[in-house]
Design an enzyme around this catalytic site. Sequence first.
Site, PDB file in Angstrom:
ATOM      1  N   ASN A 169       6.806  22.204   2.281  1.00  0.00           N
ATOM      2  CA  ASN A 169       8.017  22.640   2.986  1.00  0.00           C
ATOM      3  C   ASN A 169       8.979  23.232   1.971  1.00  0.00           C
ATOM      4  O   ASN A 169       9.741  22.516   1.315  1.00  0.00           O
ATOM      5  CB  ASN A 169       8.653  21.452   3.715  1.00  0.00           C
ATOM      6  CG  ASN A 169       7.794  20.995   4.866  1.00  0.00           C
ATOM      7  OD1 ASN A 169       7.771  21.628   5.921  1.00  0.00           O
ATOM      8  ND2 ASN A 169       7.042  19.923   4.660  1.00  0.00           N
ATOM      9  N   GLU A 170       8.909  24.531   1.842  1.00  0.00           N
ATOM     10  CA  GLU A 170       9.693  25.228   0.822  1.00  0.00           C
ATOM     11  C   GLU A 170      11.139  25.386   1.283  1.00  0.00           C
ATOM     12  O   GLU A 170      11.453  25.165   2.460  1.00  0.00           O
ATOM     13  CB  GLU A 170       9.069  26.608   0.556  1.00  0.00           C
ATOM     14  CG  GLU A 170       7.665  26.558  -0.017  1.00  0.00           C
ATOM     15  CD  GLU A 170       7.591  26.090  -1.473  1.00  0.00           C
ATOM     16  OE1 GLU A 170       8.559  25.484  -1.983  1.00  0.00           O
ATOM     17  OE2 GLU A 170       6.539  26.312  -2.101  1.00  0.00           O
ATOM     18  N   PRO A 171      12.059  25.762   0.357  1.00  0.00           N
ATOM     19  CA  PRO A 171      13.454  25.971   0.742  1.00  0.00           C
ATOM     20  C   PRO A 171      13.559  26.835   2.001  1.00  0.00           C
ATOM     21  O   PRO A 171      12.839  27.825   2.154  1.00  0.00           O
ATOM     22  CB  PRO A 171      14.039  26.689  -0.477  1.00  0.00           C
ATOM     23  CG  PRO A 171      13.222  26.168  -1.612  1.00  0.00           C
ATOM     24  CD  PRO A 171      11.843  25.968  -1.069  1.00  0.00           C
TER      25      PRO A 171
END
Length: 637
Positions: A169-171
Site C-alpha cells: 500500500n504505497e503513499p
Amino acid sequence: MTAIDIRYKPAGQFEDTRFEKIHNIVFSNSEEGSICVAEEIATLIKEKQTKNQLCILGLATGSSPIKVYEELVRMHQEEGLSFENVVTFNLDEYFPMDRNSIHSYFYFMHQYLFNHININPENIHIPDGTIPQKELHQYCIDYDLKIKEYGGLDFQLLGIGRTGHIGFNEPGSHYNSGTRSITLDHMTRSDAAPSFLGIENVPKKAITMGIGSVKKAKRIVLLAWGYNKAEIIKKTIEGEITSEVPATYLQDHNNTSFILNDEASQELTRLNTPWLVGPCVWNEELKSKAIVWLCQLTNKSILKLTDKDYNNNGMSSLLSQEGSSYDLNILMFNKLQRTITGWPGGKPNADDSSRPERSNPHKKRVLIFSPHPDDDVISMGGTFDRLVEQGHEVHIAYQTSGNIAVSNYEALKYAEVIKDFNTTNHNVNSIIDKINVSKEDFEDSIEVRQLKGIIRKRESLAATRFVGVPDENVHFLNLPFYETGTIKKKPISQIDIAIVSKIIDTIKPHQIYAAGDLADPHGTHKVCLDTIFAALKILKHHKYMSDCWVWLYRGAWHEWDIHQIDMVVPMSPDQVLKKRKAIFFHQSQKDGVMFQGNDTREFWVRAEERNNETATKYHKLGLADYAALEAFKRYYY
Ligand code: F6R
C-alpha cells in the site's frame, strides 16, 4: 511477549511521551526481537489448538520477517510446534510474477517457511501473480472474502517500506482500501533493485491486501530493523495520520505493536533527543550528542553556547550537573579537538596522553579489512595513504571477491580484451558464451564468477600499488559465505571466521581497521563485520591482542555522527585528489554500479562529499577548517 516488555505499556497504549502514537518495543538486535515475535505466534497457534480452532495468520515477505520464520521452523523441528490448524494469507505478490521465479513471494514463503513445516498446502493463500488482467479485479474481491469467511485474521505480521507502505500500500492508499493491484513507488522498486540485480528488472506492479483488509486483523505486529528504517518509523509513530505515510493508519488500530531494533528506533524523539522528553542520565556519549545537537539547533559554535541555550532546550539538568555552560563548553571543545590527528598510527616521540592513538610502537603493523575490494579507499583512502607514508607496515585484507557487483557488460568487455589478445583461446570463448548480458538476474557460472573476481582483484592491486603497498601485503580472503553467484549470501560459517582469524593471527596487528557500516543495502558489510567480531572473540586472549586497537570506519553510505567519533584524520586538497584517483582504479564500480541503493552519486563523489561534510561540521562547531576529514570510532572488544 517475554519479560522484555515489562518496561513498556501493553499494546494499544504507547509510551508516555508527547510524541508517540503507536506502542513499540525496542530490542538491541533484530534476532532477539524476531524470536520474541515467533514466540507470540507460537503461543497463539497453541492456544487455538487447545480450543480446537483454526489460527488465521496474515504473513509478510522481505528481509524483516526472515528470522521469525526461521525460529518458527526451529520450533516445529525441535519442539514439535504443529501448524495443522494454521491458515495463512500473504499480504502481496509482484504482478505479473511466475510462482517458480526466485523473485516470487510464493518462492520466498516456501523457501523460508512452508517447505519446512506441516501446514496443509490448501491452507496457504498467496496472491497469484499469474492471474489474467481481466480477472484480477474479481480475484482481489474474492481474496478479501476468503479472509472474511475464515472469521478474519487473528494475527497480521508486517514489515514497512521506506515509503511508509505496509503490504504494497504505497503513499496515496486509502485507509479503507481492499485487496487490489497497485503501481509500485520508485523508492520501493529501487530498494528491491539489488535482489533483482537492477531496477529495470523489478516489476512495476503488485497485488496487495488493502489497508482496510490489514486493519481488520485482531492483532498486528510490524517489524523494522536497521538504520534505513529509522526515519519512516519516526514519521509513522510520531507523525499525523496521512495517506502519504500509509503505515500511520495503524495509529488507530487498538492492538498494534512495532518491534524495532536500536537502529530502526534511533530517530524516535524519546531515544534521539531524550532531554526533550524527560529526565535523563547524562553519560559521556549523551552529553556529546546533546551539545552537538544544541549547536546545530542554535547555529552556534560550542564555545558560544550560553546557560540560556541549555536551559531553553531541555538541558537544564545537564547544566546543573556540570556547573556552567562555560565549563561544559570547554570540556566538549577539548574532547572534540583531541579527536583530530594527522597521525592515525600515533605520533612518534610525542606526548600521546590526549591523542587518539598511542605513539608506541613507532612503526605499527596495521591490518585494514575491506568488505568489498574498494571499501578501503572509498572509506579511508586518506588515512590509508598517511599510514603508508608514515612508515607503518600496512596490510589490506579484502574479505569478499566482490564478483557479484561486476555487471555482465563489464565482464564481457574484459573477456573480449583477452580474446583479442589470443583468439585461439577456447577457454575464453566458452566464458564469452556463458556471459548473458541480457539477463543480469541470472546465477553466474563458476567461470564467469572467477573472471569477475579477477577483475576486482586486479583493480584492487592497481589501487594498492598506487598508494604504495607491496603486493605481498595485499590479501584476498574470498570468504565462502559470499560465493553463491547470486545476491543472496550463505550464512557465515566457522570457515569464514577461521579465515579471518588466521589473517589476524599471522599479522599480529597493532591496529585493525574495519567497516562498521550496518546500512549497506545488501548486507555484506554487516556480515563481514560479524566475522571480524567473531574472530576477535576467539583471539582476544592471545598476548599480542592486548596491544591491538580496533578502529571502525563507516562504509560508503553513511558517516558516524559527530558525537560517536573517536578519531578524525584531516586531508589536504591534494590528498583528496589522491584518494579520488585511488577510487578510480575500481573501474568496474564506476559510472553507476549494480547495487546503487537510493543514492545515485558515484562512490568517489559520495566519499568526497561525506569527508567534506564532516570537516564542515567540525568547523561549524568552532574547530579548525579542513578540506576533508575521515572519521573513525574505536571498538572495544
Ligand atoms: C512484503 C511487504 C512489504 C515489506 C516491506 C519491507 O510482503 O508487504 O511491505 O514488508 O517492503 O521490506 P523489507 O523487510 O525487505 O525491508
